[in-house]
Design a protein around this motif. Structure first.
Motif, PDB file in Angstrom:
ATOM      1  N   SER A   4      86.384  12.490 120.615  1.00 34.93           N
ATOM      2  CA  SER A   4      84.773  12.242 120.884  1.00 34.93           C
ATOM      3  C   SER A   4      84.511  11.596 121.821  1.00 34.93           C
ATOM      4  O   SER A   4      83.379  11.654 122.227  1.00 34.93           O
ATOM      5  N   THR A   5      85.348  10.730 122.479  1.00 40.59           N
ATOM      6  CA  THR A   5      85.045  10.014 123.767  1.00 40.59           C
ATOM      7  C   THR A   5      84.773  10.995 124.949  1.00 40.59           C
ATOM      8  O   THR A   5      85.466  12.231 124.834  1.00 40.59           O
ATOM      9  N   SER A   6      84.461  10.622 125.798  1.00 38.60           N
ATOM     10  CA  SER A   6      84.071  11.449 127.307  1.00 38.60           C
ATOM     11  C   SER A   6      85.250  10.916 128.121  1.00 38.60           C
ATOM     12  O   SER A   6      84.941  11.247 129.374  1.00 38.60           O
ATOM     13  N   ASP A   7      86.247  10.130 127.829  1.00 38.94           N
ATOM     14  CA  ASP A   7      87.170   9.709 128.614  1.00 38.94           C
ATOM     15  C   ASP A   7      88.642  10.228 128.201  1.00 38.94           C
ATOM     16  O   ASP A   7      88.940   9.880 127.032  1.00 38.94           O
ATOM     17  N   TYR A   8      89.201  11.148 128.858  1.00 42.66           N
ATOM     18  CA  TYR A   8      90.448  11.396 128.436  1.00 42.66           C
ATOM     19  C   TYR A   8      91.134  12.437 129.646  1.00 42.66           C
ATOM     20  O   TYR A   8      90.516  12.558 130.743  1.00 42.66           O
ATOM     21  N   ALA A  51      83.795   9.370 131.741  1.00 45.09           N
ATOM     22  CA  ALA A  51      82.434   9.259 131.482  1.00 45.09           C
ATOM     23  C   ALA A  51      81.517  10.780 131.924  1.00 45.09           C
ATOM     24  O   ALA A  51      80.591  11.038 132.389  1.00 45.09           O
ATOM     25  N   GLY A  52      82.603  11.688 131.420  1.00 37.36           N
ATOM     26  CA  GLY A  52      82.054  13.107 131.371  1.00 37.36           C
ATOM     27  C   GLY A  52      82.252  13.867 132.661  1.00 37.36           C
ATOM     28  O   GLY A  52      81.319  14.967 132.778  1.00 37.36           O
ATOM     29  N   ALA A  53      82.822  13.182 133.873  1.00 38.51           N
ATOM     30  CA  ALA A  53      83.025  13.820 134.888  1.00 38.51           C
ATOM     31  C   ALA A  53      84.397  13.790 135.191  1.00 38.51           C
ATOM     32  O   ALA A  53      85.294  13.292 134.871  1.00 38.51           O
ATOM     33  N   ILE A  54      84.865  14.968 136.448  1.00 42.89           N
ATOM     34  CA  ILE A  54      86.103  14.811 136.744  1.00 42.89           C
ATOM     35  C   ILE A  54      86.548  13.885 137.694  1.00 42.89           C
ATOM     36  O   ILE A  54      85.818  13.828 138.880  1.00 42.89           O
ATOM     37  N   ALA A 399      82.393  17.407 134.142  1.00 44.30           N
ATOM     38  CA  ALA A 399      83.208  18.374 133.340  1.00 44.30           C
ATOM     39  C   ALA A 399      82.489  19.326 132.526  1.00 44.30           C
ATOM     40  O   ALA A 399      82.565  19.321 131.586  1.00 44.30           O
ATOM     41  N   ASP A 400      81.888  20.239 133.217  1.00 46.42           N
ATOM     42  CA  ASP A 400      81.435  21.497 132.828  1.00 46.42           C
ATOM     43  C   ASP A 400      82.330  22.571 132.981  1.00 46.42           C
ATOM     44  O   ASP A 400      82.476  23.266 133.710  1.00 46.42           O
ATOM     45  N   LEU A 401      83.192  22.849 131.817  1.00 41.17           N
ATOM     46  CA  LEU A 401      84.479  23.461 131.691  1.00 41.17           C
ATOM     47  C   LEU A 401      84.234  24.529 130.501  1.00 41.17           C
ATOM     48  O   LEU A 401      83.842  24.268 129.352  1.00 41.17           O
ATOM     49  N   ILE A 402      85.313  25.569 130.604  1.00 41.85           N
ATOM     50  CA  ILE A 402      85.650  26.471 129.701  1.00 41.85           C
ATOM     51  C   ILE A 402      87.174  26.273 129.248  1.00 41.85           C
ATOM     52  O   ILE A 402      88.077  26.734 130.546  1.00 41.85           O
ATOM     53  N   LEU A 403      87.756  26.023 128.370  1.00 38.90           N
ATOM     54  CA  LEU A 403      89.036  26.081 128.086  1.00 38.90           C
ATOM     55  C   LEU A 403      89.493  26.980 127.352  1.00 38.90           C
ATOM     56  O   LEU A 403      89.039  27.573 126.164  1.00 38.90           O
ATOM     57  N   PHE A 404      90.668  27.782 127.677  1.00 42.73           N
ATOM     58  CA  PHE A 404      91.148  28.933 127.179  1.00 42.73           C
ATOM     59  C   PHE A 404      92.409  28.735 126.693  1.00 42.73           C
ATOM     60  O   PHE A 404      93.270  28.170 127.375  1.00 42.73           O
ATOM     61  N   LYS A 405      92.902  29.510 125.591  1.00 41.87           N
ATOM     62  CA  LYS A 405      94.507  29.292 125.211  1.00 41.87           C
ATOM     63  C   LYS A 405      94.992  30.452 126.106  1.00 41.87           C
ATOM     64  O   LYS A 405      96.482  30.178 126.265  1.00 41.87           O
ATOM     65  N   ALA A 406      94.522  31.368 126.670  1.00 40.14           N
ATOM     66  CA  ALA A 406      95.221  32.381 127.530  1.00 40.14           C
ATOM     67  C   ALA A 406      95.517  31.652 128.792  1.00 40.14           C
ATOM     68  O   ALA A 406      95.153  30.691 129.220  1.00 40.14           O
ATOM     69  N   ARG A 407      96.707  31.993 129.103  1.00 42.52           N
ATOM     70  CA  ARG A 407      97.634  31.620 130.235  1.00 42.52           C
ATOM     71  C   ARG A 407      97.483  32.057 131.547  1.00 42.52           C
ATOM     72  O   ARG A 407      97.898  31.757 132.685  1.00 42.52           O
ATOM     73  N   ASN A 408      96.671  33.380 131.521  1.00 37.50           N
ATOM     74  CA  ASN A 408      96.801  34.135 132.912  1.00 37.50           C
ATOM     75  C   ASN A 408      95.927  35.212 132.598  1.00 37.50           C
ATOM     76  O   ASN A 408      95.062  35.257 131.535  1.00 37.50           O
ATOM     77  N   PHE A 409      95.568  35.850 133.678  1.00 35.08           N
ATOM     78  CA  PHE A 409      94.528  36.916 133.555  1.00 35.08           C
ATOM     79  C   PHE A 409      94.657  38.097 132.566  1.00 35.08           C
ATOM     80  O   PHE A 409      93.685  38.425 131.956  1.00 35.08           O
ATOM     81  N   SER A 410      95.869  38.520 132.412  1.00 32.44           N
ATOM     82  CA  SER A 410      96.213  39.546 131.486  1.00 32.44           C
ATOM     83  C   SER A 410      95.859  38.960 130.155  1.00 32.44           C
ATOM     84  O   SER A 410      94.947  39.797 129.202  1.00 32.44           O
ATOM     85  N   GLU A 411      96.144  37.656 129.695  1.00 31.19           N
ATOM     86  CA  GLU A 411      95.862  37.357 128.380  1.00 31.19           C
ATOM     87  C   GLU A 411      94.406  37.355 128.171  1.00 31.19           C
ATOM     88  O   GLU A 411      93.715  37.390 127.358  1.00 31.19           O
ATOM     89  N   LEU A 412      93.786  36.386 129.108  1.00 31.75           N
ATOM     90  CA  LEU A 412      92.235  36.258 129.295  1.00 31.75           C
ATOM     91  C   LEU A 412      91.248  37.427 129.024  1.00 31.75           C
ATOM     92  O   LEU A 412      90.479  37.379 128.353  1.00 31.75           O
ATOM     93  N   LEU A 413      91.753  38.523 129.702  1.00 29.36           N
ATOM     94  CA  LEU A 413      90.968  39.884 129.602  1.00 29.36           C
ATOM     95  C   LEU A 413      91.445  40.891 128.624  1.00 29.36           C
ATOM     96  O   LEU A 413      90.709  41.686 128.669  1.00 29.36           O
ATOM     97  N   GLY A 426      81.905  16.609 129.668  1.00 27.06           N
ATOM     98  CA  GLY A 426      83.125  16.020 128.937  1.00 27.06           C
ATOM     99  C   GLY A 426      83.146  16.199 127.510  1.00 27.06           C
ATOM    100  O   GLY A 426      84.152  15.672 127.083  1.00 27.06           O
ATOM    101  N   LYS A 427      81.895  16.661 127.165  1.00 28.93           N
ATOM    102  CA  LYS A 427      81.885  16.862 125.329  1.00 28.93           C
ATOM    103  C   LYS A 427      82.040  18.344 125.024  1.00 28.93           C
ATOM    104  O   LYS A 427      81.319  19.224 125.729  1.00 28.93           O
ATOM    105  N   GLU A 428      82.605  18.452 124.006  1.00 30.80           N
ATOM    106  CA  GLU A 428      82.715  19.659 123.331  1.00 30.80           C
ATOM    107  C   GLU A 428      81.598  20.315 122.777  1.00 30.80           C
ATOM    108  O   GLU A 428      81.002  19.366 122.089  1.00 30.80           O
TER     109      GLU A 428
END
Length: 462
Positions: A4-8, A51-54, A399-413, A426-428
């Motif tokens: 829940s925190t924005s520091d991790y 604090a929500g940034a990289i 930290a405006d990001l998208i996190l995927f379980k896929a590990r490479n482009f083949s899995e991603l697509l 930084g927040k989900e």
């Protein structure tokens, strides 16, 4: 998934090499090579979020050189991390009318007629607002950060739709960056109404745009729209050559006009389909001019695949996309975008830019090698839209990001990635998509309130 925190700390992340802003970090990070060949596609890194940034990007090979981080740790298990998407060519005002006004035969001409009829009957402020709002909800949930939408802008319809856009732009300003482009046939700018439209676009901070067609007055039309833009300090965004006619050379004419006017603003040309069916010498000439004019190109692979070369009872022979590889080789910036969504110009779609990248990779062979093609939906459109801090992963940026379980482009697509995690500052965020039932009452033929003020046909383009 995230605390829940924005520091991790995000550990064991795979970031596409081309999207890491700090090349020194990219070069020192341990890299994952493709199974076949030596092409380096990813860097293994840890991302410290403060604090929500990289705050730090720590190459996996140099973890021992950095102090131990005393904060929650999220192990991504080699999952891919991308910056939020940038969708630079959409038509939100047309979206989600398919059940009400489907395309009877899937052709471009029928799409124009169906949208025109739907607009005349249904496009009051509430109708446009709710459909555009639905599209924004989808885009946000999928991980998009910035959107440029073309708005049918002629006459009273333009007044209605641009007002709706302005309201949504204000309401969504903390979640999405929205840009509006006027969409009219270029002959409109030869009229007093066209000059008033240019004033309106300047007032709302938009982009001047329109549909370029081959006609005897094209030079006059282009000169006029360039002059209007220069006088008001506006950028330009055109629909060009959305056809399989090799004689359609509006992209070349736009470039020549830009050079003649010494235009210093940003110019975008979308579609450019006919470039793919023109003789090599004409292509070379056009690309040279486009490069000199500093024009960016956006391809709309899904919509063009749907509409181009469609004839009843006949299998299409070509894909409808422009010359992405040749444009890139000529040092011309190229992006891909979603275009229309569930309207007569394209009966499918969900405002998901990952689907756009997926389709573009398959249609235009962007995958061998991947090189920097992931930039076509992130960094390149962000730069073309004047948003230099979007579409990349860099220390100091949100930290405006998208996190995927896929590990490479083949899995991603290979899967839809519906289980992606979207992170904003930084927040989900909640990635629940809006229910289509939200629009059911609008899509009933007798539900829309017809208004006498909406009389002007939309521009004849998607």
């Amino acid at each position: 998934m995230l605390p829940s925190t924005s520091d991790y700390l995000l550990k064991n992340a795979r970031v596409p090499l081309s999207l890491l802003e700090h090349k020194s970090i990219a070069q020192s990070a341990s890299s994952v090579t493709a199974a076949a060949g030596t092409q380096i596609d990813f860097c293994m890194v840890d991302l410290e979020i403060v604090a929500g940034a990289i705050a730090q990007i720590i190459p996996a090979s140099q973890e021992d050189l950095f102090p131990i981080v005393d904060k929650p740790i999220v192990d991504l298990c080699n999952g891919l991390v991308l910056p939020c998407f940038v969708d630079m060519h959409t038509h939100l005002d047309k979206g989600h009318i398919w059940e009400r006004s489907p395309n009877p035969d899937g052709t471009f001409a029928s799409a124009i007629n169906a949208v025109r009829a739907d607009a005349q009957k249904h496009w009051n402020a509430e109708d446009v607002y709710r459909r555009m709002q639905f599209g924004l909800k989808c885009s946000y949930a999928h991980g998009t950060k910035a959107i440029r939408t073309h708005i049918d802008a002629a006459g009273e319809q333009g007044t209605v739709s641009l007002a709706v856009f302005a309201a949504l732009q204000a309401e969504w300003r903390d979640r999405l960056i929205l840009q509006a482009v006027s969409l009219v046939s270029l002959d409109y700018f030869l009229t007093p109404a066209g000059e008033k439209l240019a004033d309106k676009i300047a007032e709302i901070g938009g982009i001047l745009g329109g549909v370029a067609y081959m006609n005897s007055d094209l030079d006059k039309q282009l000169d006029r729209v360039f002059s209007l833009a220069q006088e008001r300090g506006l950028n330009l965004d055109f629909h060009t050559d959305e056809t399989d006619d090799p004689k359609s050379t509006t992209l070349r004419e736009v470039a020549k006009t830009a050079i003649r006017h010494e235009f210093s603003g940003q110019i975008i040309c979308g579609h450019c389909c006919s470039l793919a069916v023109q003789p090599p010498e004409l292509v070379t000439e056009t690309l040279t001019l486009v490069n000199e004019a500093n024009i960016g190109i956006v391809s709309l692979p899904m919509c063009n695949l749907y509409l181009q070369d469609r004839q009843s009872g006949r299998t299409p022979r070509w894909r409808g996309v422009t010359l992405l590889h040749e444009l890139k080789a000529a040092a011309i910036p190229v992006a891909v975008a979603s275009d229309n969504c569930r309207d007569p110009f394209y009966g499918f779609g969900d405002h998901d830019v990952l689907e756009v990248l997926n389709m573009a990779a398959r249609i235009a062979h962007l995958d061998r090698p991947w090189e920097d093609w992931p930039r076509t939906v992130t960094e390149t459109p962000a730069d073309l839209m004047g948003l230099p801090n979007l579409g990349r992963i860099k220390v100091g940026l949100p930290a405006d990001l998208i996190l995927f379980k896929a590990r490479n482009f083949s899995e991603l697509l290979s899967r839809s990635q519906r289980d992606r995690t979207v992170v904003r500052q930084g927040k989900e965020i909640d990635t629940t998509l809006p229910d289509y039932r939200e629009l059911d009452d609008l899509l009933q033929e007798d539900s829309a309130v017809e208004t006498a003020s909406i009389q002007t046909k939309p521009a004849d383009a998607g």
